[in-house]
Design a protein around this motif. Structure first.
Motif, mmCIF file in Angstrom:
data_model
loop_
_atom_site.group_PDB
_atom_site.id
_atom_site.type_symbol
_atom_site.label_atom_id
_atom_site.label_comp_id
_atom_site.label_asym_id
_atom_site.label_seq_id
_atom_site.Cartn_x
_atom_site.Cartn_y
_atom_site.Cartn_z
ATOM 1 N N THR A 1 0.829 -1.212 0.000
ATOM 2 C CA THR A 1 0.000 0.000 0.000
ATOM 3 C C THR A 1 0.859 1.258 0.000
ATOM 4 O O THR A 1 0.335 2.360 0.024
ATOM 5 N N ARG A 2 2.200 1.074 0.052
ATOM 6 C CA ARG A 2 3.056 2.264 0.082
ATOM 7 C C ARG A 2 4.037 2.267 -1.076
ATOM 8 O O ARG A 2 4.734 1.284 -1.298
ATOM 9 N N PRO A 3 4.105 3.375 -1.831
ATOM 10 C CA PRO A 3 5.072 3.453 -2.910
ATOM 11 C C PRO A 3 6.485 3.318 -2.340
ATOM 12 O O PRO A 3 6.692 3.749 -1.200
ATOM 13 N N PRO A 4 7.427 2.769 -3.050
ATOM 14 C CA PRO A 4 7.336 2.307 -4.441
ATOM 15 C C PRO A 4 6.819 0.878 -4.577
ATOM 16 O O PRO A 4 6.715 0.379 -5.692
ATOM 17 N N PHE A 5 6.454 0.225 -3.432
ATOM 18 C CA PHE A 5 6.138 -1.201 -3.534
ATOM 19 C C PHE A 5 4.683 -1.468 -3.921
ATOM 20 O O PHE A 5 4.221 -2.604 -3.868
ATOM 21 N N THR A 6 3.971 -0.421 -4.314
ATOM 22 C CA THR A 6 2.644 -0.641 -4.886
ATOM 23 C C THR A 6 2.795 -1.289 -6.269
ATOM 24 O O THR A 6 1.869 -1.929 -6.753
ATOM 25 N N ASP A 7 3.949 -1.101 -6.869
ATOM 26 C CA ASP A 7 4.200 -1.630 -8.211
ATOM 27 C C ASP A 7 4.848 -3.020 -8.119
ATOM 28 O O ASP A 7 5.958 -3.154 -7.613
ATOM 29 N N PRO A 8 4.157 -4.053 -8.634
ATOM 30 C CA PRO A 8 4.733 -5.402 -8.525
ATOM 31 C C PRO A 8 6.097 -5.523 -9.203
ATOM 32 O O PRO A 8 6.904 -6.365 -8.807
ATOM 33 N N ARG A 9 6.362 -4.662 -10.203
ATOM 34 C CA ARG A 9 7.656 -4.758 -10.886
ATOM 35 C C ARG A 9 8.796 -4.389 -9.945
ATOM 36 O O ARG A 9 9.866 -5.000 -9.973
ATOM 37 N N VAL A 10 8.561 -3.379 -9.096
ATOM 38 C CA VAL A 10 9.602 -2.977 -8.137
ATOM 39 C C VAL A 10 9.830 -4.107 -7.131
ATOM 40 O O VAL A 10 10.965 -4.442 -6.786
ATOM 41 N N ARG A 11 8.730 -4.713 -6.690
ATOM 42 C CA ARG A 11 8.866 -5.809 -5.728
ATOM 43 C C ARG A 11 9.649 -6.967 -6.339
ATOM 44 O O ARG A 11 10.552 -7.520 -5.718
ATOM 45 N N ARG A 12 9.303 -7.295 -7.584
ATOM 46 C CA ARG A 12 10.029 -8.402 -8.242
ATOM 47 C C ARG A 12 11.496 -8.048 -8.417
ATOM 48 O O ARG A 12 12.376 -8.894 -8.226
ATOM 49 N N ALA A 13 11.765 -6.786 -8.775
ATOM 50 C CA ALA A 13 13.150 -6.364 -8.977
ATOM 51 C C ALA A 13 13.944 -6.570 -7.689
ATOM 52 O O ALA A 13 15.070 -7.092 -7.710
ATOM 53 N N PHE A 14 13.352 -6.188 -6.557
ATOM 54 C CA PHE A 14 14.052 -6.350 -5.271
ATOM 55 C C PHE A 14 14.323 -7.829 -4.980
ATOM 56 O O PHE A 14 15.341 -8.172 -4.402
#
Lengths: 305, 551
Positions: free
Chosen positions: B318-331
């Motif tokens: 619920t908090r940027p930048p992790f609202t975007d699944p691409r950022v989560r996958r990148a991490f």
């Protein structure tokens, strides 16, 4: 002197009240509560738990209730250990901490005073250097190093003692030695310093001039004054030896109050935190009073006022 | 010597006396005494290092794994686990039938099962106990274990006040029936584990407080009435819990140990030293730094076995930048898990390529969390942060500041800087602060872990279902919830596996959690302990253990 003691005791009441109030509210404002656990529970269960312990009441109400039961000597139930009351836990653990503390203190005094006096009367000889170095090492080596070192040597290598536990009298040796050594080091340094200062005083020279034996000079005249810094150190030190033995109690798995004191804060065991704080506050206030009385008795220059 | 000097003597008498006494004690002890392990092995007394002091010994309010171990010696449920941690053995129930729809379980209780006070164990005891667990006023923290039972959740949450609405029945003294709301193939595992579904002796509980009251004094030695292989003989808080053989246990003939002593050992280094000094037959854990030493010098004492605990990153979706699944996958893609484990836990962890530990409940998920820095950079750029530019500083919240936690965090930090060019600041929090931070969703990224309650993939997978109190990522996905419901409702193993596959694929694609490694148990076991088998659930069948000196 009685008036002095009575006045000091009266002063204790507001001091304790302030400590209780501050602790009560501070621990409540820390994030997390007694029922915050790794696995979250449903809000319904949490509400029921809080209701059971009266945590759903307004805070001021809980505070007044707590003070009310405190007047009856009731420290309340423990949150972490639901089938025990705080009174019971303290009654159970305090004697252990007292035993650990007093044996350690005796070790500390026996060792510290001997080393300190020896170092002072044989100033700048090898005896002084050995005693002073031993004291310096004792101050520098923390208990969490000394304790395991003693265990490795005497429990594991020689197999003379248990590595931990508090079951038989022989189990007292290593923890008390560890805790005693650290305080002995401080006492040795303070005794040496105090003695050196006193040995240069005119009245010592007078005593010698009047033909008093060296033993009489040291023990009758010098030690009384030389012990003053040690006595003022002992007040807080005794309180510290009882409260601050968390590390020793953890290393040696001793069921004492020091561990409960520290862990109760981590567990947010509100009542146990308050109970131990009240106990330790009373202890520190009481011991400081004793020290003040002893100091006047030792030092004729001071008076009760 | 003049008179005044001797007058000074009393002041020094006590310390002098004590030091002399101390010296005598030291000299008296100057012989290598028989260790507790040696005498215990002779007398069948097991010395058991058990980490924590139990908060209480009421199975219905317990939420600690180490206390469960003690409880498993004092109580027995309808069924129990064999020492392999998988096979279900009869407990108080000598046999049972499952209806074809998988909803009705009929347990036949053995006629010779007795409480330690001599009372017979009846079906009514089980019904009363299950209802106690579900009673809102008790506040049982593990009541959700009973949720497969029809009406259980409504009763716990106060929507129904009628105990008869809960699917537990006792038609006669030796027949106990549970009716489930959905076929839960793991129901017997729940009943078998050292969980909250042990029966209690109502008479003994009521004699020391109310039946629905927490913290009654009935859990103390002398008052505690159990039905397990052992009886509570002594409980010295923070020192020892001693249990002795229960002659009234129905299978007492097969219990070979005479006594078990459980020692709370808060500090793992102290526990290892106590083991080396011959005070413990086994430890609960060991310092990671000692693993290599034991491998080299005493491999026969070292035990390493898989644990049902997974460590992972939790992204606050619920908090940027992790609202975007691409950022989560990148991490997640930027983490080299092999290297991470090697640099931190070594043999005490296994790198994770799926959220569920392989083999959990016989299920192994497809690998879905690879190390691919190039793909990670591409995804981050696609999300609008090429080379990490424009990405706000990520706050990485940790549970505690133990050495290994900080080591883990700094290794991750380094991988993210190196592979993504992003800067992460580390924020270690005290345990309860950490818990309230995550419950209130006041974080961006967490280092978290989960210990499975049962050996079934549904347990960890439930963490990602919508509205679960432990779903810290706040992720919600209807497809995922749908698959979870299917897994719970079906009786066909293939359908269940397919549902798990769907959930795992969704987790790998959306990455609300990024698994890092699965923990391994590492502990020390004296060779004199016979019949031991390490298992994932850390369950012990006490009847299987005995002590015999090693040659």
């Amino acid at each position: 002197m009685l008036r002095f003691i009575a006045r000091r005791l009266l002063e204790t009441i507001p001091v304790l009240l302030i400590i209780i109030t501050a602790t009560f509210f501070m621990i409540r404002f820390v994030p997390g509560g007694p029922f915050t656990a790794e696995k979250a529970v449903t809000p319904e269960i949490l509400r029921n738990l809080e209701a059971h312990y009266g945590l759903n009441q307004p805070l001021y109400r809980q505070y007044l209730d707590y003070l009310g039961s405190l007047l009856h000597g009731d420290l309340g139930p423990s949150f972490k250990y639901p089938n025990r009351t705080v009174n019971e836990i303290i009654g159970d653990k305090l004697p252990v901490s007292l035993e650990l503390g007093f044996i350690s203190l005796s070790v500390a005094l026996a060792l510290g005073l001997t080393l300190g006096v020896l170092a002072a009367i044989r100033r700048n000889t090898w005896i002084d250097y050995v005693c002073s170095s031993a004291a310096m090492i004792g101050i520098c080596v923390p208990t969490f190093v000394l304790g395991p070192l003693l265990v490795l040597t005497f429990a594991i290598h020689f197999g003379w003692f248990n590595a931990s536990g508090w079951y038989t009298p022989i189990d007292r040796v290593l923890p008390c030695l560890t805790l005693g050594c650290v305080y002995a080091a401080y006492i040795a340094r303070l005794t040496r310093g105090g003695m050196l200062e006193v040995l240069n005083q005119d009245y010592i020279r007078t005593a010698r001039a009047k033909g008093a034996s060296e033993t009489r000079v040291i023990f009758r005249h010098a030690l009384r004054g030389g012990l003053l810094p040690v006595v003022s150190f002992l007040g807080p030190a005794i309180a510290g030896i009882l409260t601050g033995s968390f590390v020793i109690e953890t290393i040696f798995q001793i069921p004492g109050l020091g561990r409960e004191f520290v862990n109760s804060a981590f567990n947010r065991d509100y009542t146990l935190v308050l109970g131990t704080v009240i106990l330790y506050a009373t202890l520190i206030i009481g011991l400081n009073l004793v020290v003040d009385v002893v100091q006047v008795w030792l030092n004729p220059k001071l008076k009760f006022e | 010597m003049d008179g005044t000097f001797s007058a000074m003597l009393p002041r020094f008498r006590l310390p002098a006396l004590l030091s002399v006494l101390g010296l005598i004690a030291v000299l008296a002890g100057c012989a290598r005494h028989e260790t507790a392990v040696e005498s215990g092995t002779r007398d069948q007394i097991l010395h058991f290092g058990n980490r924590d002091e139990p908060a209480d010994l009421d199975p219905h309010t317990n939420n600690s794994g180490t206390t469960s171990t003690i409880l498993s010696s004092l109580f027995e449920g309808l069924v129990s686990h064999a020492k392999d941690g998988e096979t279900i053995l009869p407990g108080v129930a000598e046999r049972w039938e499952i209806s074809p729809d998988g909803l009705t379980y009929t347990f036949h209780l053995r006629a010779d099962a007795k409480w330690s006070n001599g009372d017979p164990i009846t079906a009514q005891d089980f019904r009363d106990s299950f209802l106690r667990v579900l009673d809102p006023s008790l506040g049982c923290e593990q009541a959700n274990q009973a949720f497969p039972i029809v009406g259980a959740k409504d009763f716990l949450e106060g929507r129904s006040k009628d105990p008869n609405s809960v699917g537990v029945q006792a038609p006669d003294a030796h027949t106990f029936i549970t009716i489930l709301s959905h076929p839960a193939p793991y129901w017997l595992s729940i009943l078998a584990q050292n969980g909250p579904l042990y029966p209690l002796n109502r008479r003994s509980v009521e004699a020391a407080g109310g039946w629905h009251q927490r913290g009654g004094t009935w859990t103390r030695p002398g008052a505690l009435v159990g039905n397990g292989p052992f009886l509570l003989a002594e409980w010295r808080p923070n020192a020892v819990i001693r249990v002795v053989r229960n002659p009234l246990y129905w299978d007492a003939a097969h219990v070979r140990l005479h006594e078990i002593r459980f020692y709370p050992m808060e500090d793992e280094a102290s526990e290892e030293r106590a083991f080396r000094a011959g005070q413990l037959h086994l430890t609960y854990r060991m310092p990671q730094s000692k693993v290599a030493v034991y491998e080299q010098e005493h491999p026969e004492e070292l035990q390493i076995a898989p644990d049902l605990r997974t460590s992972y990153l939790t992204f606050n979706v619920t908090r940027p930048p992790f609202t975007d699944p691409r950022v989560r996958r990148a991490f997640s893609l930027a983490v080299n898990r092999e290297q991470l484990v090697k640099a931190t836990f070594g043999k005490l962890a296994s790198p994770a390529d799926a959220f569920v530990r392989p083999g959990t409940g016989g299920y192994t998920a497809a690998a879905g969390f690879p190390f691919d820095p190039a793909e990670a950079r591409r995804l981050l750029a696609e999300a609008g942060f090429p080379g990490g530019t424009g990405l706000p500083t990520v706050e990485f919240t940790l549970n505690g500041n133990a050495g290994v936690t900080l080591l883990l965090a700094s290794a991750l930090q380094a991988m993210w800087v190196q592979n993504l060019g992003v800067h992460v600041s580390v924020l270690p929090c005290e345990f309860k602060v950490y818990l309230s931070t995550l419950r209130e969703k006041q974080f961006m990224l967490l280092l978290d872990s989960w210990g499975y309650g049962i050996d079934d993939p549904r347990d960890p997978l439930e963490l990602a279902t919508t509205g679960d109190p432990n779903n810290d990522s706040a992720w919600n996905k209807r497809d995922y919830d749908g698959a979870f419901a299917v897994a719970d409702a079906t009786l066909v193993p293939a359908e269940r596996r397919a549902a798990f596959d769907t959930m795992n694929a969704l987790l790998a694609r959306e990455v609300p959690y990024a698994p890092l490694f699965h923990a391994n148990q590492g502990f020390l076991l004296h060779p004199s302990v016979r019949g031991w088998q390490s298992n994932r659930l850390r369950v012990i069948d006490w009847r299987e253990l005995w002590l015999e000196p090693s040659k």
